[in-house]
Write an enzyme that holds these catalytic residues in place. Sequence first.
Site, PDB file in Angstrom:
ATOM      1  N   LYS A 106       0.823  -1.214   0.000  1.00 25.47           N
ATOM      2  CA  LYS A 106       0.000   0.000   0.000  1.00 25.47           C
ATOM      3  C   LYS A 106       0.860   1.269   0.000  1.00 25.47           C
ATOM      4  O   LYS A 106       0.627   2.180  -0.808  1.00 25.47           O
ATOM      5  CB  LYS A 106      -0.921  -0.017   1.230  1.00 25.47           C
ATOM      6  CG  LYS A 106      -1.618   1.291   1.526  1.00 25.47           C
ATOM      7  CD  LYS A 106      -2.461   1.177   2.759  1.00 25.47           C
ATOM      8  CE  LYS A 106      -1.653   0.985   4.012  1.00 25.47           C
ATOM      9  NZ  LYS A 106      -0.901   2.194   4.420  1.00 25.47           N
ATOM     10  N   THR A 107       1.830   1.332   0.915  1.00 27.24           N
ATOM     11  CA  THR A 107       2.659   2.541   1.015  1.00 27.24           C
ATOM     12  C   THR A 107       3.470   2.754  -0.257  1.00 27.24           C
ATOM     13  O   THR A 107       3.631   3.889  -0.715  1.00 27.24           O
ATOM     14  CB  THR A 107       3.591   2.451   2.238  1.00 27.24           C
ATOM     15  OG1 THR A 107       2.812   2.190   3.407  1.00 27.24           O
ATOM     16  CG2 THR A 107       4.356   3.739   2.436  1.00 27.24           C
TER      17      THR A 107
ATOM     18  N   ASP B  66      -4.396   8.124   2.720  1.00 29.93           N
ATOM     19  CA  ASP B  66      -3.933   6.833   3.226  1.00 29.93           C
ATOM     20  C   ASP B  66      -4.891   6.348   4.318  1.00 29.93           C
ATOM     21  O   ASP B  66      -5.541   7.152   4.995  1.00 29.93           O
ATOM     22  CB  ASP B  66      -2.519   7.003   3.795  1.00 29.93           C
ATOM     23  CG  ASP B  66      -1.864   5.676   4.131  1.00 29.93           C
ATOM     24  OD1 ASP B  66      -2.347   4.626   3.664  1.00 29.93           O
ATOM     25  OD2 ASP B  66      -0.850   5.679   4.857  1.00 29.93           O
ATOM     26  N   GLU B  67      -4.981   5.019   4.506  1.00 32.55           N
ATOM     27  CA  GLU B  67      -5.824   4.427   5.565  1.00 32.55           C
ATOM     28  C   GLU B  67      -7.240   5.004   5.510  1.00 32.55           C
ATOM     29  O   GLU B  67      -7.808   5.409   6.539  1.00 32.55           O
ATOM     30  CB  GLU B  67      -5.206   4.668   6.950  1.00 32.55           C
ATOM     31  CG  GLU B  67      -3.779   4.154   7.106  1.00 32.55           C
ATOM     32  CD  GLU B  67      -3.687   2.641   7.225  1.00 32.55           C
ATOM     33  OE1 GLU B  67      -4.712   1.953   7.046  1.00 32.55           O
ATOM     34  OE2 GLU B  67      -2.579   2.149   7.466  1.00 32.55           O
TER      35      GLU B  67
ATOM     36  N   GLN C 105      -9.659  -4.003   7.517  1.00 33.03           N
ATOM     37  CA  GLN C 105      -8.771  -3.607   8.610  1.00 33.03           C
ATOM     38  C   GLN C 105      -9.273  -2.366   9.341  1.00 33.03           C
ATOM     39  O   GLN C 105      -8.494  -1.669   9.992  1.00 33.03           O
ATOM     40  CB  GLN C 105      -7.354  -3.358   8.076  1.00 33.03           C
ATOM     41  CG  GLN C 105      -6.680  -4.605   7.529  1.00 33.03           C
ATOM     42  CD  GLN C 105      -5.215  -4.382   7.221  1.00 33.03           C
ATOM     43  OE1 GLN C 105      -4.364  -4.303   8.108  1.00 33.03           O
ATOM     44  NE2 GLN C 105      -4.906  -4.267   5.943  1.00 33.03           N
TER      45      GLN C 105
ATOM     46  N   ARG D 292      -0.408 -10.248  10.753  1.00 32.28           N
ATOM     47  CA  ARG D 292       0.856  -9.664  11.234  1.00 32.28           C
ATOM     48  C   ARG D 292       2.004 -10.662  11.064  1.00 32.28           C
ATOM     49  O   ARG D 292       3.168 -10.269  11.117  1.00 32.28           O
ATOM     50  CB  ARG D 292       0.765  -9.282  12.718  1.00 32.28           C
ATOM     51  CG  ARG D 292      -0.261  -8.238  13.120  1.00 32.28           C
ATOM     52  CD  ARG D 292      -0.207  -7.012  12.261  1.00 32.28           C
ATOM     53  NE  ARG D 292      -1.174  -7.089  11.172  1.00 32.28           N
ATOM     54  CZ  ARG D 292      -1.164  -6.314  10.104  1.00 32.28           C
ATOM     55  NH1 ARG D 292      -0.216  -5.423   9.952  1.00 32.28           N
ATOM     56  NH2 ARG D 292      -2.069  -6.438   9.163  1.00 32.28           N
TER      57      ARG D 292
END
Length: 748
Positions: free
Chosen positions: A33-34, A217-218, A248, A615
Amino acid sequence: MPSLLTALNPEQLEAVTLPHQSALVLAGAGSGKTRVLTTRIAYLIQSGEASPHGMLAVTFTNKAAKEMLTRIAAMLPINTRGMWIGTFHGLCNRLLRAHHQDAGLPQTFQILDSGDQLAVIKRILKNLGANDDKFPPRQVQWFINNAKEEGLRASQVEAYDDYTRKMVEFYASYEQQCNKEGVVDFAELLLRSYELLMRNEIVREHYRGRFLHILVDEFQDTSRLQYKWLRLLAGPKTAVFAVGDDDQSIYAFRGANTGNMREFEQDFRIPRIIKLEQNYRSHGNILDAANTLIRNNNGRLGKNLWTSEGRGEPIRVYNAPTDFDEAAFIVEEVRSLRAEGVALSQIALLYRSNAQSRVLEHALFNASLPYRVYGGMRFFERQEIKHALAYLRMIANPEDDNALLRIVNFPARGIGLRSLEQLQDEARQQGGSLWDAMLKKCRGREPSMPDLPNKFPAGTGENKEPNRPRRGIEGFVALIESMRQVCETLPLPEIVGHMLEHSGLVEHYRAEREGADRLENLNELINAATAFVHEAEEDGLAVFLNHASLEAGEHQAGGGEDALQLMTVHSAKGLEFHSVFLSGLEEGLFPHDNSRNEAGGLEEERRLMYVALTRARRRLYLSFAQSRMLHGQTRYNIPSRFIEEIPQSVLKWLQPVQKTAPWRPEPVSPTQAFAARPQIRETGARETGTREAAASPWRVGQNVVHARFGAGVIVNCEGRGADARVEVKFGRNGTKWLLLEYAKLTAV
């Protein structure tokens, strides 16, 4: 240009090279994503479609914003210093600084942090003569911030009863005071920035013309007001590039609204959602578990994570007899991983609630394994635990000046700094303790006099208001004396329970907006005392306090020391580890009991579980305990439904070692464990997760009488045998848990 794009997969490439149009990118965990977000910014600049100052990028943490700027600087030979990349609050602050006059603020307006804001509210409540017990300052703070996050000024809040009318009055006074002093709190930054854009067309059109590209973002974590702010900034020619993952979204308690993603899709006429589904983090078995679990949620945008890295190891599941056995198992597995060459810093111990860390910390302490609590404090270092231990220290030794100073006015009981200064002066002159000075002040004679009658026990006796302790120095002395007298003959766990009940700590934290975690930690202190009695075969308060001090001060991992990572699942979002242990997978714990009382609560818990699973890169452990200590008593549990929702083909059940200690239950097989689990509709009320003794004479709804608390009605039952207990609602004495072996209830 090719160097920017060569490392991208087809879906990432499509997102990065989109023409000038709004887009919604559904980016799964570990899907890059980043990289996509920062590469999109670099691509727009390098292609000449946008200038560095002609775009705005917003994220949720300063850390993420700094990382974004660092990556862009590494991709392009430009100065990123003046770019509008930051958090919502940071960008709103920048906007208000530039247009402070239009926003009705002084040029040098100051920002209040949470503590400063609370201090202002306390000052206002004092000036208005408000009752702190009826209107706790933290509750007023929550009311004000919640109204602002909804986009409401005091004049816009609907006052539907006397209580709300008073809260609105406090909000209005707070607004007036902040305007007078030229200060703003965090919620005000966003609200005032939104109001500026909404009311001032010139300012609004200026930024719409400047920022032709807005990147978010997010996006799943945006609140309603944040989304409305973004819509105001986006003009008809603006392309909004929103990246997020509805699976998420785990911050509903902070105002996050997953519905914003659906609204964005409609409001900005998104032709097709771009899905980033290739995962670069986890092996296949872990992804299969996460994909299958999250499909049980309704209303998802939908995606399916996959990897080219192979199946990997099965997910290990451990069915522990007790929470102590669960912690011992984790310690042994951590040692094995360390022997295999896995660094401790690449191993994470995750849990749903902060209170769970206490048993894990104790096991790590005994095993001499260094660890860090990520995003929080060790159990015995937490504020509420330090306050509770200070009360216990006063019960053990009232001459302890440090303990006295910590709690003398916590919770607030009207003892001012001037009074304390006078007491300290008197103590120095007499060569005694603060407690001696207090006793002399209260009684007007030497503290060595033998009779110390307790006329004012907290919550009982001559108080006209049974649940409200006396205030001032006299009230504090009476409280400590009362607790010392009562606790003389009580076992250690009951001393802790009595202290929590009468000190006012429970009532104080119950009034806080986010006090639930602190209350769980206080209850866990009773468990710590019970475990100490079992393990050390000691029942002395002083010995327990020494033990707590040792655990708080030993095995602190240094800055450069390799250490295990302990954290809640919420804190783990955005992180990844070679190996992950997810403990406490029991009904009522994960999913949490509170989820059954909240709309969409269970689905948010499932999203939280999804975050926990994803994770892990290589190895994942799931564990639960058949019995766990809560409130100082043993509770018998059933496995979390989330384990059952994972394909059994990817799980490897580990057989627990048989224990012979009489207070540990016999282990059960996976089949027996799930068979004990009640069938529950997710939309309905959940049954209790306890196994009750079949022949128990007590039932919910039964009227009973207690010698001390009077008449009441049973509202809950749990446990069996010596651990059986009931929750009884007693008229003016409130609701209490009673151990049936000692309570001596009489049925009516």
